[in-house]
Design an enzyme around this catalytic site. Sequence first.
Site, PDB file in Angstrom:
ATOM      1  NE  ARG B  51     -57.190 -27.826 -87.520  1.00  0.00           N
ATOM      2  CZ  ARG B  51     -58.176 -26.950 -87.584  1.00  0.00           C
ATOM      3  NH1 ARG B  51     -59.324 -27.209 -87.021  1.00  0.00           N
ATOM      4  NH2 ARG B  51     -58.007 -25.812 -88.215  1.00  0.00           N
ATOM      5  CB  THR B  52     -53.359 -32.683 -83.309  1.00  0.00           C
ATOM      6  OG1 THR B  52     -53.895 -32.832 -84.619  1.00  0.00           O
ATOM      7  CG2 THR B  52     -53.363 -34.025 -82.617  1.00  0.00           C
ATOM      8  CE  LYS B  80     -29.622 -28.627 -78.638  1.00  0.00           C
ATOM      9  NZ  LYS B  80     -30.796 -28.855 -77.779  1.00  0.00           N
ATOM     10  NE  ARG B 101     -49.176 -33.670 -86.870  1.00  0.00           N
ATOM     11  CZ  ARG B 101     -50.431 -33.992 -87.172  1.00  0.00           C
ATOM     12  NH1 ARG B 101     -51.215 -34.512 -86.259  1.00  0.00           N
ATOM     13  NH2 ARG B 101     -50.898 -33.790 -88.377  1.00  0.00           N
ATOM     14  CG  HIS B 129     -54.276 -38.298 -86.593  1.00  0.00           C
ATOM     15  ND1 HIS B 129     -53.986 -38.271 -85.258  1.00  0.00           N
ATOM     16  CD2 HIS B 129     -54.737 -37.069 -86.900  1.00  0.00           C
ATOM     17  CE1 HIS B 129     -54.266 -37.070 -84.778  1.00  0.00           C
ATOM     18  NE2 HIS B 129     -54.726 -36.333 -85.756  1.00  0.00           N
TER      19      HIS B 129
END
Lengths: 153, 306
Positions: B51-52, B80, B101, B129
């Site tokens: 969504r974001t 890694k 994010r 956020h």
Amino acid sequence: MGKELQVAALESGTAIDHIPSDQLFKVVGLLRLQDLKNRITIGNNLGSRKMGTKGIIKISDKFFEEDEINRIALVAPKVKLNIIKNYEVVEKKRVTLPNIVIGIVKCNNPKCITNNEPMKTRFDVIDKDKVILQCHYCEIKINKEDIILSKGK
Amino acid sequence: MKPKSLVNIDDYDKDDIMRIIDTACKFKKNPNRQLLKGKVCAALFFEPSTRTRLSFETAISRLEGRIVGFSDTATSSATKGESLKDTIMMVSNYTDLIIMRHHLEGSARYASEVSPIPIINAGDGSNQHPTQTMLDIFSIYETQKTLQNLTITIVGDLKYGRAVHSLIEGLSHFEPTFNFVAPEELKIPEKHKVFCDKKSIKYREFTEFSLESINDTDILYMTRVQRERFTDLMEYEKVKNIYILKNDMLKNSRDNLKILHPLPRVKEISQDVDENPKAYYFEQARNGIYARQAVICDLLGIEVNS
Ligand SMILES: [Zn+2]
């Protein structure tokens, strides 16, 4: 006189007095005394009229920088510092918490970036009296009794 | 001084918020511009959020910018064993702006400290956020024509809801009055109340989702009440059908009332509310595009004409 003799006299250096006995070795760690080559005398569980028991650390020929010594306010905010030259106390000092604490406290939040990345922690001291820290990164608040010192150098 | 990155909603002061809203209004009128032509934005989604990511990608595409990045850690360098710092240093050599994010809290703050280019925090664990907050505030402004002196009722999970805390912080510049409506177990945490007290913000607390809390309010901000948040499942069973907004509850609400929700919704807004002109949550999601366009251009120092 008897009081003075609890720990050997210091010709020149720093004496840290009135350390709560249960915080003594944390103070040792915070000041990284284990890395010093200076002559160090540590006394613990000594009698104290005010505190019951206390610890004393005397370090020969060592004069700490402000932000170095102020770290110990995290665990022992009431200690008394005596700066000694030529067997005389030339200055008496107290420690005060700095506004920002970098690299010496571990964040208690396991999901904090500082616990997952090779980096220094950083806390804002949001209450100097109650000793409340706030992580600059994840923003959680840590109370005095929950402060954990970080192990790394 | 304008902030270099947007990590936390309190990186923005009142003027910053008003400037972003002003720009977002321009983008709402015309979101298709060539302002990011020649720019490359990195979208680093160490933790997936479709969504974001869609919202940011749309915002950038409509301004003709390009996007590179990844959206799950399985293909990213983090698996890694590369440090976040190294990833950020590498990507900042390639691009003009980083949107990230990450599941770790404080990751975006740290990235902003090591990165020479602007960072936009698109969610760091349960911490912040801020572009969600900006789209919420933009939607409030747009529907009320002001941010000043509004009554905002926030309903649902006020304990864990990340959007809630940031919304309180973001609105704190505008003398709001809050109604906090939450079941006992999900009550607003003490620290948010301390924050309100410090800023002289008025608030009332309700443990019942009553008409009283709805009828005198300008914005009704609904959030999800999730089963997994409850330690006492009996309590959840008790409240799960109470914290649902139904259309007939809006009968005596103010004319200017608008209903917001950060989405996705589960059951907390009944479907029959969707038809009510006071329902604004889909439009609110759309506003995310404009708010994000505004934040991106602001950080890149790109001027936006009306
Ligand atoms: Zn932290």
